[in-house]
Write a protein that holds these residues in place. Structure first.
Motif, PDB file in Angstrom:
ATOM      1  N   ASN A  60      36.379  58.670  42.997  1.00  0.00           N
ATOM      2  CA  ASN A  60      37.432  59.625  43.360  1.00  0.00           C
ATOM      3  C   ASN A  60      38.062  60.279  42.135  1.00  0.00           C
ATOM      4  OD1 ASN A  60      37.073  58.983  46.072  1.00  0.00           O
ATOM      5  ND2 ASN A  60      38.563  57.309  45.967  1.00  0.00           N
ATOM      6  N   LYS A  61      37.570  59.903  40.966  1.00  0.00           N
ATOM      7  CA  LYS A  61      38.084  60.435  39.696  1.00  0.00           C
ATOM      8  C   LYS A  61      39.593  60.249  39.601  1.00  0.00           C
ATOM      9  CE  LYS A  61      34.255  63.487  39.193  1.00  0.00           C
ATOM     10  NZ  LYS A  61      33.664  64.745  39.118  1.00  0.00           N
ATOM     11  N   GLU A  62      40.011  59.023  39.947  1.00  0.00           N
ATOM     12  CA  GLU A  62      41.431  58.645  39.879  1.00  0.00           C
ATOM     13  C   GLU A  62      41.598  57.525  38.858  1.00  0.00           C
ATOM     14  OE1 GLU A  62      42.004  56.964  43.728  1.00  0.00           O
ATOM     15  OE2 GLU A  62      42.287  58.886  44.708  1.00  0.00           O
ATOM     16  N   ALA A  63      42.828  57.292  38.532  1.00  0.00           N
ATOM     17  CA  ALA A  63      43.132  56.137  37.680  1.00  0.00           C
ATOM     18  C   ALA A  63      43.020  54.877  38.532  1.00  0.00           C
ATOM     19  CB  ALA A  63      44.546  56.254  37.111  1.00  0.00           C
ATOM     20  N   PRO A  64      42.475  53.795  37.978  1.00  0.00           N
ATOM     21  CA  PRO A  64      42.394  52.560  38.761  1.00  0.00           C
ATOM     22  C   PRO A  64      43.790  52.023  39.063  1.00  0.00           C
ATOM     23  CG  PRO A  64      41.593  52.216  36.508  1.00  0.00           C
ATOM     24  CD  PRO A  64      41.931  53.659  36.646  1.00  0.00           C
ATOM     25  N   PRO A  65      43.932  51.181  40.082  1.00  0.00           N
ATOM     26  CA  PRO A  65      45.238  50.604  40.391  1.00  0.00           C
ATOM     27  C   PRO A  65      45.845  49.935  39.155  1.00  0.00           C
ATOM     28  CG  PRO A  65      43.651  50.022  42.090  1.00  0.00           C
ATOM     29  CD  PRO A  65      42.887  50.705  40.993  1.00  0.00           C
ATOM     30  N   ALA A  66      47.153  50.030  39.048  1.00  0.00           N
ATOM     31  CA  ALA A  66      47.840  49.530  37.854  1.00  0.00           C
ATOM     32  C   ALA A  66      47.644  48.034  37.638  1.00  0.00           C
ATOM     33  CB  ALA A  66      49.336  49.843  37.950  1.00  0.00           C
ATOM     34  N   ASP A  67      47.530  47.299  38.727  1.00  0.00           N
ATOM     35  CA  ASP A  67      47.414  45.838  38.588  1.00  0.00           C
ATOM     36  C   ASP A  67      45.961  45.347  38.588  1.00  0.00           C
ATOM     37  OD1 ASP A  67      46.831  46.419  41.229  1.00  0.00           O
ATOM     38  OD2 ASP A  67      47.783  44.589  41.992  1.00  0.00           O
ATOM     39  N   LEU A  68      45.010  46.267  38.490  1.00  0.00           N
ATOM     40  CA  LEU A  68      43.602  45.878  38.600  1.00  0.00           C
ATOM     41  C   LEU A  68      43.171  44.940  37.473  1.00  0.00           C
ATOM     42  CD1 LEU A  68      40.994  46.109  40.164  1.00  0.00           C
ATOM     43  CD2 LEU A  68      40.402  48.092  38.777  1.00  0.00           C
ATOM     44  N   GLN A  69      43.561  45.222  36.267  1.00  0.00           N
ATOM     45  CA  GLN A  69      43.173  44.354  35.150  1.00  0.00           C
ATOM     46  C   GLN A  69      43.730  42.942  35.334  1.00  0.00           C
ATOM     47  OE1 GLN A  69      44.070  45.838  31.243  1.00  0.00           O
ATOM     48  NE2 GLN A  69      43.255  44.027  30.239  1.00  0.00           N
ATOM     49  N   THR A  70      44.964  42.863  35.802  1.00  0.00           N
ATOM     50  CA  THR A  70      45.582  41.553  36.046  1.00  0.00           C
ATOM     51  C   THR A  70      44.823  40.806  37.134  1.00  0.00           C
ATOM     52  OG1 THR A  70      47.731  42.490  35.450  1.00  0.00           O
ATOM     53  CG2 THR A  70      47.745  40.395  36.636  1.00  0.00           C
ATOM     54  N   ARG A  71      44.436  41.512  38.195  1.00  0.00           N
ATOM     55  CA  ARG A  71      43.692  40.877  39.295  1.00  0.00           C
ATOM     56  C   ARG A  71      42.319  40.404  38.841  1.00  0.00           C
ATOM     57  NH1 ARG A  71      44.243  45.192  44.048  1.00  0.00           N
ATOM     58  NH2 ARG A  71      42.575  45.931  42.737  1.00  0.00           N
ATOM     59  N   VAL A  72      41.608  41.238  38.073  1.00  0.00           N
ATOM     60  CA  VAL A  72      40.279  40.851  37.576  1.00  0.00           C
ATOM     61  C   VAL A  72      40.396  39.606  36.705  1.00  0.00           C
ATOM     62  CG1 VAL A  72      38.377  41.531  36.050  1.00  0.00           C
ATOM     63  CG2 VAL A  72      39.257  43.155  37.736  1.00  0.00           C
ATOM     64  N   THR A  73      41.383  39.596  35.824  1.00  0.00           N
ATOM     65  CA  THR A  73      41.581  38.435  34.947  1.00  0.00           C
ATOM     66  C   THR A  73      41.901  37.191  35.772  1.00  0.00           C
ATOM     67  OG1 THR A  73      42.374  39.876  33.174  1.00  0.00           O
ATOM     68  CG2 THR A  73      42.932  37.538  33.018  1.00  0.00           C
ATOM     69  N   GLN A  74      42.795  37.322  36.743  1.00  0.00           N
ATOM     70  CA  GLN A  74      43.191  36.177  37.568  1.00  0.00           C
ATOM     71  C   GLN A  74      42.021  35.648  38.387  1.00  0.00           C
ATOM     72  OE1 GLN A  74      46.127  34.383  37.706  1.00  0.00           O
ATOM     73  NE2 GLN A  74      44.847  33.045  38.939  1.00  0.00           N
ATOM     74  N   HIS A  75      41.297  36.539  39.048  1.00  0.00           N
ATOM     75  CA  HIS A  75      40.176  36.106  39.880  1.00  0.00           C
ATOM     76  C   HIS A  75      39.033  35.541  39.031  1.00  0.00           C
ATOM     77  CE1 HIS A  75      41.924  38.995  43.046  1.00  0.00           C
ATOM     78  NE2 HIS A  75      42.304  37.752  43.315  1.00  0.00           N
ATOM     79  N   GLY A  76      38.827  36.109  37.854  1.00  0.00           N
ATOM     80  CA  GLY A  76      37.821  35.559  36.931  1.00  0.00           C
ATOM     81  C   GLY A  76      38.206  34.168  36.457  1.00  0.00           C
ATOM     82  N   ASN A  77      39.499  33.980  36.144  1.00  0.00           N
ATOM     83  CA  ASN A  77      39.982  32.656  35.734  1.00  0.00           C
ATOM     84  C   ASN A  77      39.884  31.649  36.873  1.00  0.00           C
ATOM     85  OD1 ASN A  77      40.551  33.506  33.131  1.00  0.00           O
ATOM     86  ND2 ASN A  77      42.717  33.899  33.551  1.00  0.00           N
ATOM     87  N   ASP A  78      40.175  32.097  38.102  1.00  0.00           N
ATOM     88  CA  ASP A  78      40.050  31.208  39.257  1.00  0.00           C
ATOM     89  C   ASP A  78      38.610  30.734  39.424  1.00  0.00           C
ATOM     90  OD1 ASP A  78      42.733  31.612  39.753  1.00  0.00           O
ATOM     91  OD2 ASP A  78      42.410  33.003  41.434  1.00  0.00           O
ATOM     92  N   LEU A  79      37.664  31.657  39.307  1.00  0.00           N
ATOM     93  CA  LEU A  79      36.256  31.300  39.429  1.00  0.00           C
ATOM     94  C   LEU A  79      35.840  30.362  38.299  1.00  0.00           C
ATOM     95  CD1 LEU A  79      33.608  31.736  40.980  1.00  0.00           C
ATOM     96  CD2 LEU A  79      33.110  33.595  39.386  1.00  0.00           C
ATOM     97  N   ASP A  80      36.296  30.648  37.104  1.00  0.00           N
ATOM     98  CA  ASP A  80      35.964  29.798  35.953  1.00  0.00           C
ATOM     99  C   ASP A  80      36.522  28.388  36.142  1.00  0.00           C
ATOM    100  OD1 ASP A  80      34.721  29.513  33.399  1.00  0.00           O
ATOM    101  OD2 ASP A  80      36.719  29.502  32.490  1.00  0.00           O
ATOM    102  N   ALA A  81      37.740  28.296  36.685  1.00  0.00           N
ATOM    103  CA  ALA A  81      38.344  26.978  36.918  1.00  0.00           C
ATOM    104  C   ALA A  81      37.558  26.191  37.968  1.00  0.00           C
ATOM    105  CB  ALA A  81      39.795  27.133  37.366  1.00  0.00           C
ATOM    106  N   LEU A  82      37.051  26.879  38.981  1.00  0.00           N
ATOM    107  CA  LEU A  82      36.279  26.203  40.022  1.00  0.00           C
ATOM    108  C   LEU A  82      34.899  25.772  39.529  1.00  0.00           C
ATOM    109  CD1 LEU A  82      37.054  28.520  43.053  1.00  0.00           C
ATOM    110  CD2 LEU A  82      37.665  26.107  42.855  1.00  0.00           C
ATOM    111  N   CYS A  83      34.337  26.539  38.629  1.00  0.00           N
ATOM    112  CA  CYS A  83      32.941  26.332  38.223  1.00  0.00           C
ATOM    113  C   CYS A  83      32.802  25.726  36.837  1.00  0.00           C
ATOM    114  CB  CYS A  83      32.201  27.667  38.309  1.00  0.00           C
ATOM    115  SG  CYS A  83      32.176  28.351  39.985  1.00  0.00           S
ATOM    116  N   THR A  84      33.813  25.034  36.371  1.00  0.00           N
ATOM    117  CA  THR A  84      33.775  24.382  35.067  1.00  0.00           C
ATOM    118  C   THR A  84      34.198  22.928  35.251  1.00  0.00           C
ATOM    119  OG1 THR A  84      34.419  26.464  34.032  1.00  0.00           O
ATOM    120  CG2 THR A  84      34.653  24.495  32.705  1.00  0.00           C
ATOM    121  N   ILE A  85      33.571  22.009  34.505  1.00  0.00           N
ATOM    122  CA  ILE A  85      33.915  20.582  34.626  1.00  0.00           C
ATOM    123  C   ILE A  85      35.391  20.390  34.377  1.00  0.00           C
ATOM    124  CG2 ILE A  85      33.624  18.317  33.540  1.00  0.00           C
ATOM    125  CD1 ILE A  85      30.727  18.929  33.202  1.00  0.00           C
ATOM    126  N   GLY A  86      36.020  19.677  35.280  1.00  0.00           N
ATOM    127  CA  GLY A  86      37.451  19.392  35.166  1.00  0.00           C
ATOM    128  C   GLY A  86      38.340  20.554  35.549  1.00  0.00           C
TER     129      GLY A  86
END
Length: 197
Positions: A167-193
């Motif tokens: 759409n040639k728009e700016a991404p949502p303002a909180d998108l970077q925060t969400r990507v970081t959070q969801h990536g960290n959640d996945l990393d926490a689930l898929c890492t020992i301990g």
């Protein structure tokens, strides 16, 4: 005449067989107490057993070492509890780590498509679209609901970026925060301990 010889009066000792000039023997430290204390740090179960035996034998023999034995018992118990907690955490998390969603999802995130993003908008859209498809495919293979939700959320974040590019728009303002959070959640689930329940 009587042949017995009379000796001058000698002071009588209250202990008839004791040598009045001998010094009392110093108390020794119980060897099992020492060994139990040392092994408590390295091999806790053996240190625990030796410390208990050392405590009992030091008391019976009147030896020093009761304090070392008690310290060995406490340290051994703490080490064994920590060891059990670690084993429980690792085994609790092992099923999640081996989840196909984890292995494939992490492979997608670490792939060249996801790490070497192009500066050309059209190429970037294709790369992100491929990443979204692969994350959704990994989510479909996941056995764990938590892994599935985490992969789906991350795919949705990448999809938001694709839509913003289309759409040639700016991404949502909180998108970077969400990507970081969801990536960290996945990393926490898929890492020992890392899995938190």
């Amino acid at each position: 005449m009587d042949d017995t010889m009379v000796l001058p009066d000698q002071p009588q000792s209250p202990y008839p067989y004791a040598d009045p000039g001998a010094a009392p023997q110093p108390r020794t430290t119980n060897g099992l107490s020492i060994a139990g204390f040392i092994l408590a740090f390295f091999v806790a179960p053996i240190g625990f057993i030796l410390s208990i035996i050392g405590l009992v034998t030091a008391g019976r023999r009147g030896q020093k070492g009761k304090g070392l034995a008690i310290a060995g018992i406490i340290i051994s118990l703490l080490a064994m509890v920590a060891g059990v907690a670690l084993v429980v955490t690792v085994f609790k998390n092992a099923a999640t780590i081996l989840d196909p969603g984890c292995t494939e999802g992490k492979a997608v995130i670490l792939s060249e498509d996801a790490t070497n993003l192009s500066s050309d908008p059209e190429t970037l859209k294709k790369q992100l679209g491929t990443t979204v498809d692969k994350l959704n495919a990994a989510a479909a293979k996941a056995n764990s609901d938590d892994v599935r939700k985490s992969l789906t959320a991350l795919a949705s974040d990448y999809d938001s970026l694709v839509k913003a590019l289309e759409n040639k728009e700016a991404p949502p303002a909180d998108l970077q925060t969400r990507v970081t959070q969801h990536g960290n959640d996945l990393d926490a689930l898929c890492t020992i301990g890392g899995a938190q329940q």
